[in-house]
Design a protein around this motif. Structure first.
Motif: not given
Length: 542
Positions: A279-282, A382-384, A389-391, A393-398
């Motif tokens: 979700e981080k980029f949207r 439902m959105k969840k 995912g907003c972790g 940049y380096n530690d998250s799976s994106r």
């Protein structure tokens, strides 16, 4: 029968007054003429790690493991010359000065430790390096810089939003989140809505990048800009007057109501645990309502919730205001995953355009109520399930965790079909997008990938062939535009003459009869796209 009145309720909002009938007609017509859609394509590129050009003298021979390199080029001469150090028949009484007269000398090479050792590799005619398979060799076909350079040469970006190049591309750049030396981002000029133009443009771009080995994963997304005008500060503005705030507010409400549907239709990763990007980029906008605040404050809150930047589900940062109304309309949809299907991009461009037009249509009735507290609670739950995912940049799976998404497919299908059907009257006028969006609603790209299908097979599933009704429209347009048949007494006589004319056309005569022509004409007249003209004695397009 189904009554949808409960779904379509409106606030009578003093700061966002509803449009009058004439205002709604004006803005709907203006949006149809002015709205443009620009697409940003993102791709990872192969990562060139080798730097050797095949001229490294230190590269070993492919036969080095056989031990042939231990052979010495001086062995023949050493065998002829008796040497104390290389003789294996030495006795205690032997001394170096007796070697020349000795007839019991037995030569034995001492190998690579000898000061005179010269490997046979330097004179071998069979010396061969494995350059073709060596991972240290430079391969221009895998060099991201080389690929971007070739794409620039082949796509010829216009480098200005004031002109549409033959490829439709305005710029080719990099993005720090993409793999392969920051990958490649291909940006197209916003253009007026035509499904087949978007399809042709997207196919040309996708064919080019696929040729160079571009690939997709959780880092690649697709962004679509819907706008009326690009330029600022030069006095040019395609809006003749400020757009009432109610239109932008209702656009925002539609995006809130159908956020989950828009996400579902555009998921495109083939892992059931991770069917879409994080979700981080949207960042979602379900909690941000224009009911108690103006759209200026809504936009500020969308940006703030996304980390103070453009990474909201909808990016409004390029929209400009004149007082409380909109002076420059420019929004960006950021929800879609990338695919290798041109039909997908063309259909989404039409979908995003249709949402804006729908916002104008409903603005005649007030500010849309997206739903009650129960609706919002369910929508957020439902959105969840689909977008999270907003972790770091380096530690998250994106990637979003979608491990429970398949348990709620019916909800997402129903929401998506509701959205597409609400836009049907708009979509049917701009090509086959409606049929494609129905397919994406019922089974998005991610589920098709999980079925084991390739991008080519998914494109074949989504693609819509030209039907006889499409061919009929082409033929009738020619008859009407060129007035090939006119001076008829009434519509019935005109239809009879059209049928007679089409019966001579080999492409269509076996599939189109009078009933098909009558049905087509009646539909177009009912939708206000065609009228009968007594003065010319023929049908006219409007």
């Amino acid at each position: 029968m189904r009554n949808n009145r409960e779904k379509w309720q409106f606030y009578s909002h003093p700061s966002k007054p509803a449009l009058t009938a004439s205002e709604a007609r004006y803005w709907k017509e203006s949006m149809r003429k002015l709205l443009k859609v620009g697409i940003e394509f993102e791709f990872n590129l192969p990562d060139q790690k080798g730097s050797c050009k095949g001229d490294n003298i230190q590269c070993p021979c492919v036969r080095i493991d056989t031990g042939c390199w231990k052979e010495c080029t001086n062995t023949p001469s050493c065998q002829e010359e008796k040497c104390y150090d290389t003789c294996t028949a030495q006795k205690k009484k032997c001394t170096p000065d007796k070697c020349k007269k000795c007839n019991k000398h037995k030569f034995s090479c001492i190998g690579s430790t000898c000061v005179d050792f010269i490997s046979a590799c330097f004179t071998c005619n069979n010396f061969d390096k494995n350059c073709d398979t060596c991972n240290k060799k430079y391969n221009p076909d895998k060099d991201p810089k080389y690929i971007r350079q070739n794409l620039n040469t082949e796509l010829q970006p216009s480098k200005t939003y004031g002109r549409v190049s033959p490829s439709g591309v305005v710029g080719i750049t990099t993005d720090g989140s993409l793999l392969g030396d920051k990958g490649v981002e291909i940006i197209t000029v916003g253009r007026r809505v035509d499904f087949w133009e978007f399809y042709t443009m997207s196919k040309r771009i996708l064919d080019k990048v696929e040729k160079y080995g571009a690939y997709l994963n959780e880092r690649t997304g697709s962004h679509m800009h819907v706008l009326t005008s690009y330029y600022e500060g030069d006095g040019a503005n395609e809006l003749e007057k400020p757009m009432p705030q109610i239109v932008l507010a209702n656009f925002h409400q539609l995006c809130r109501r159908y956020q989950n549907a828009l996400t579902w239709m555009t998921i495109a990763l083939g892992d059931p645990r991770h069917m879409t990007r994080w979700e981080k980029f949207r960042v979602g906008i379900l909690d941000i309502s224009p009911v108690t605040k103006g759209m200026r404050h809504v936009i500020e809150e969308v940006s703030r919730q996304a980390g103070g930047n453009k990474y909201g589900f909808i990016n409004y940062n390029r929209t400009r205001f004149n007082g409380e109304d909109i002076d420059r309309f420019h929004i960006e949809f950021r929800q879609a995953d990338s695919t290798m299907c041109p039909t997908y991009y063309a259909a989404l461009a039409c979908l995003h355009y249709a949402i804006v037009v729908k916002a104008v249509e409903i603005s005649r009735y007030g500010l849309l109520k997206v739903g009650d507290e129960a609706w919002l609670k369910k929508a957020k739950a439902m959105k969840k399930v689909i977008l999270n995912g907003c972790g770091d940049y380096n530690d998250s799976s994106r990637m979003s965790d979608t491990s429970h998404l398949l348990d709620f497919t019916q909800y997402f299908i129903e929401e998506s079909l509701d959205l597409v059907n609400q836009l049907k009257s708009i979509l049917l006028k701009i090509g086959p997008a409606y049929d494609i969006l129905i397919k994406l609603s019922e089974r998005p790209a991610a589920l098709r990938l999980m079925d084991g299908k390739s991008w080519k097979e998914i494109e074949q599933d989504l693609a819509v062939e030209m039907k006889s009704t499409d061919q009929l429209e082409v033929k009738l347009s020619e008859i009407i535009d060129l007035k090939l048949i006119d001076d008829c007494n009434d519509c019935d006589e005109w239809i009879v003459e059209v049928q007679r004319c089409l019966s001579e056309d080999e492409e269509i005569r076996d599939t189109v009869g009078r009933e098909e022509i009558e049905l087509f004409v009646n539909t177009k007249m009912r939708e206000g796209e065609m009228i009968w003209s007594d003065s010319t004695g023929c049908m006219m397009s409007i």
